[in-house]
Write an enzyme that holds these catalytic residues in place. Structure first.
Site, PDB file in Angstrom:
ATOM      1  N   GLU A 162      -4.974   8.886  12.659  1.00  0.00           N
ATOM      2  CA  GLU A 162      -3.562   8.827  13.055  1.00  0.00           C
ATOM      3  C   GLU A 162      -2.972   7.566  12.465  1.00  0.00           C
ATOM      4  O   GLU A 162      -3.118   6.470  12.985  1.00  0.00           O
ATOM      5  CB  GLU A 162      -3.402   8.838  14.570  1.00  0.00           C
ATOM      6  N   SER A 185       0.807  -1.224   0.000  1.00  0.00           N
ATOM      7  CA  SER A 185       0.000   0.000   0.000  1.00  0.00           C
ATOM      8  C   SER A 185       0.837   1.269   0.000  1.00  0.00           C
ATOM      9  O   SER A 185       0.360   2.316  -0.440  1.00  0.00           O
ATOM     10  CB  SER A 185      -0.930   0.017   1.226  1.00  0.00           C
ATOM     11  N   HIS A 197       0.929   5.076   6.069  1.00  0.00           N
ATOM     12  CA  HIS A 197       0.518   5.470   4.729  1.00  0.00           C
ATOM     13  C   HIS A 197       0.724   6.971   4.521  1.00  0.00           C
ATOM     14  O   HIS A 197       0.562   7.768   5.444  1.00  0.00           O
ATOM     15  CB  HIS A 197      -0.940   5.074   4.497  1.00  0.00           C
TER      16      HIS A 197
END
Length: 777
Positions: free
Chosen positions: A212, A31, A216
């Protein structure tokens, strides 16, 4: 197959690749690299940004997927989609590790020294079997600091395994693990939050609650990571050949600054709800500031100024507030100077007492002024006016309207207090002993800058019109991550100190799409003045200035003269200067100190320039760049002085693609006897001017492919300069002298490849020129 033979085969295969076939780069990973949907905003994988850093000969396919490991990327079928496409000469960038660590998930877990290593090797072997090229990247860092503020590495053995495999199989490696750590630590505990998904709720549709997430990336963080990848490709052949060049001389696209943008909650606070009245009579200071205060206390949002005429005193911004002035709204600041209390602030690079600015904000984060409305600063009740700047009828009308004149009857002041301030020594300057208590009798002389933002972070000014400022119009000071976009800035052409934009000691910014028509410098870069500026020691750095138009101004794009904290890494392109006194204006003086360096300028158009198209001047004397009637702009003979901390430096300027139709002088470079202006490159310029090149006290100046169409019959003059290369100079046929050299410090001057009918005398030597001047056709 031996590594050397394999490399040779790949190079041969790439050499015979059809011309229309692009180099293909496949990204596989998790990701942190993956593409995101618009609904996922602001989450951004670095692989989404990476294509911006390679040229049009490259096709980037991003196959990275959220949550995948070296194991699950294969078992879920993602790898087959890539493998089936691979052909000789392709590249595959491989980055896994975050999800391989998940021991409680058997579908993803891969132990570092066993399965993780085996999985990487298997990818490598399959890629090579197709004649393609693998490239390994270590996992990118998560953000974590311990209680003592020390960074914590959460990746264990995984990065070292990637490096060991790359070494064993002689595969190019990008150590994004180490590089990303450097960036995170450099940003600090608080600043690094903005590299990742850390923000309050009600800003983005997908995230109604606060977020939070230190894994990423935000758009800013993703851009930084993609830039690190591109930077490391410079050492990897042949990929280094496919990096995208920026518009700026010698710089790649990934080297340009990245700027964080603010973001706001969806809540709207209409100033009418707080008692504001759009009748042009009611003073709305309290209502507007109350709306801003309530918006900030509630967590932020938009303070709306609807269409109408809104009279107000000073507006004070607060964090997390977007002051949005709707199209059709006029915010008229009061013409009553009593509405502006005296405050301690900063003026022309030094601490000073001034009247409060119409708009101000200090120590704020996440702020904006947006909308297509107009702010008028009522500058006419503050500004002095010189008689020489007006016609006779304009001067008569001004004097009849009130105010007072100086003893010589040459300057008009709005009242006696303003006149008294004009005769004081450094009026309002704190270092001269001025305080809030002893400046009331010169108040109107202490006119404010219209918008002053001090020590603010993540700032946006967009689309609004700012006009008629008492002094400078827009003044960000010690700010970080500031964007000025599509603004209109207007001041009367005679407005003393009526600068458009003065960016002082700021870092990381963008100025684009703005239109300016002002009374002093247009877009100006500063960093403090003399000893106070050097003591502050904060340069203005990492700014992009592009696609702007400047009409009347003392300079279109300007650095200085208050540049004592230094200026560096500026990128200026695609700007038009129409009727500015000087086009590109770089100015300083003895006593300033500071270093201005690494300035990149490209694609500038100019017309009707009364002064210099391009000016480097270390003799700035705080006077108009174009002499008034009876004045002289000639430089007096000045002896060299010892070098000290007050000696300024200009060096490493790179300018190309400049066109000027009409100027007094095409290029003027004027250094100090003790400090030459150094390392200036000007390439691909066409300058129509009365005079061509004047170069005094300079070192390592290179003009390449420059056309100088001059009225003067001496095209270029060089004095007390060395290491000058004039390569490919085109000039008007019939000149008397192409190049005149003088001064006892002139040496190593090369004239090559000139074009145009030969001048009557190509080179003329002055009496004191050293014998080792070199000339060559």
């Amino acid at each position: 197959m031996k590594p050397i033979l394999r490399l040779s085969l790949l190079l041969v295969l790439m050499a015979f690749r059809p011309a229309e076939t692009k180099l293909r780069i496949f990204l596989i990973g998790d990701s942190t690299m993956a593409n995101k949907l618009p609904f996922d905003a602001p989450e951004t994988g670095w692989g989404m940004v990476f294509p911006q850093f390679v040229n049009e000969a490259v096709e980037v396919q991003n196959h990275a997927v959220n949550g995948r490991s070296t194991k699950s990327f294969r078992t879920l079928g993602h790898w087959k989609k890539v493998y089936d496409q691979l052909r000789p000469g392709d590249w595959v960038f491989i980055q896994f590790g975050h999800n391989d660590q998940k021991q409680d998930d058997t579908t993803r877990y891969a132990a570092p020294q066993t399965d993780y290593r085996k999985n990487l090797v298997r990818y490598i072997e399959e890629i090579r079997a197709k004649g393609a090229n693998p490239l390994l990247l270590t996992p990118v860092m998560r953000r974590k600091f311990d209680e003592s503020g020390q960074f914590v590495d959460q990746h264990g053995e995984y990065p070292s395994v990637v490096k060991a495999v790359a070494k064993q199989y002689r595969i190019p490696l990008i150590d994004l693990h180490a590089r990303s750590r450097e960036v995170i630590v450099q940003h600090g505990i608080d600043g690094s939050k903005y590299l990742f998904m850390n923000f309050p709720g009600k800003i983005y549709s997908k995230f109604p609650d606060a977020k939070e997430d230190n894994t990423h990336f935000s758009p800013y963080g993703a851009a930084l990571m993609a830039g690190l990848v591109a930077e490391d490709l410079r050492t990897i052949s042949p990929l280094s050949n496919f990096l995208k060049q920026s518009p700026y001389p010698g710089k790649y696209a990934y080297e340009l600054p990245n700027v964080m943008a603010p973001a706001f909650r969806k809540d709207t606070f209409n100033i009418v709800r707080y008692g504001a009245v759009a009748d042009g009579v009611t003073l709305n200071t309290q209502a507007i500031n109350q709306a801003i205060e309530q918006c900030s206390r509630a967590g932020g949002g938009t303070v709306l100024v609807p269409k109408g005429f809104w009279l107000t005193g000073p507006i004070v911004l607060k964090s997390n507030v977007n002051l949005h002035v709707q199209e059709g709204a006029l915010v008229q600041f009061s013409r009553n100077t009593a509405d502006y209390p005296l405050v301690q602030t900063n003026w022309e690079g030094v601490d000073a007492i001034r009247a409060q600015s119409p708009i101000s904000g200090t120590d704020l984060e996440n702020i904006a002024i947006t909308g297509k409305g107009v702010f008028d600063g009522a500058g006419e009740v503050w500004r002095p006016v010189k008689k020489s700047k007006l016609t006779a009828s304009q001067w008569t009308t001004l004097v009849k309207a009130g105010g007072v004149l100086d003893a010589e009857k040459n300057t008009w002041y709005p009242n006696e207090r303003a006149l008294k301030g004009a005769t004081a020594k450094r009026p309002g300057v704190v270092a001269e002993g001025y305080t809030l208590q002893n400046t009331a009798d010169i108040k109107e002389f202490l006119r404010p800058n219209m918008v002053v933002l001090t020590r603010c972070k993540r700032v946006l000014l967009e689309e609004a019109t700012f006009q008629n400022s008492p002094a400078w119009c827009l003044h960000p000071l010690l700010c970080e991550h500031i964007t000025l976009r599509n603004l209109t800035v207007r001041n009367p052409w005679y407005a003393q100190n009526g600068d458009g934009v003065d960016v002082e000691s700021c870092r990381n910014g963008l100025i684009e799409g703005c239109t300016l028509d002002v009374g002093d410098d247009g877009i100006c870069i500063k960093s403090g003045r003399d000893e106070e500026g050097r003591k502050r020691g904060v340069p203005t750095e990492n700014f992009i200035v592009r696609n702007n138009t400047v009409f009347h101004a003392h300079g279109g794009f300007v650095i200085g003269s208050e540049m004592s904290g230094g200026v560096r890494n500026l990128f200026v392109s695609n700007c038009n200067f129409l009727g500015t006194d000087v086009g590109l204006r770089f100015k300083t003086a003895r006593g300033r100190g500071g270093v201005v360096e690494k300035i990149y300028v490209s694609d500038i158009n100019m017309t009707n320039i009364p002064g210099e198209a391009i000016l480097f001047d270390m003799y700035y004397a705080a006077k108009d760049p174009v002499p008034q009637a009876g004045e002289s702009n000639e430089l007096p003979t000045i002896a060299a002085q010892p070098l000290n901390e007050g000696t300024p430096q200009f060096r490493d300027f790179h300018i190309r693609n400049v066109v000027c139709q009409g100027a007094e002088t095409g290029i003027l470079i004027r250094g100090l006897p003790e400090m030459a202006i150094k390392n200036i490159e000007i390439e691909n310029a066409t300058l129509v001017a009365n005079a061509g090149l004047v170069c005094v006290e300079a070192d390592n100046i290179r003009l390449k492919n420059v056309t100088l169409l001059t009225k003067e019959n001496t095209v270029m003059k060089v004095q007390n300069s060395k290491n000058i290369t004039l390569d490919g100079i085109t000039y008007k046929p019939g000149a008397d002298v192409l190049l005149k050299i003088s001064g006892d410090r002139s040496k190593a001057i090369r004239l090559v490849n000139t074009d145009g009918t030969k001048a009557k005398k190509e080179v003329e030597f002055g009496e004191k020129v050293l014998s080792n001047v070199l000339t060559k056709k």
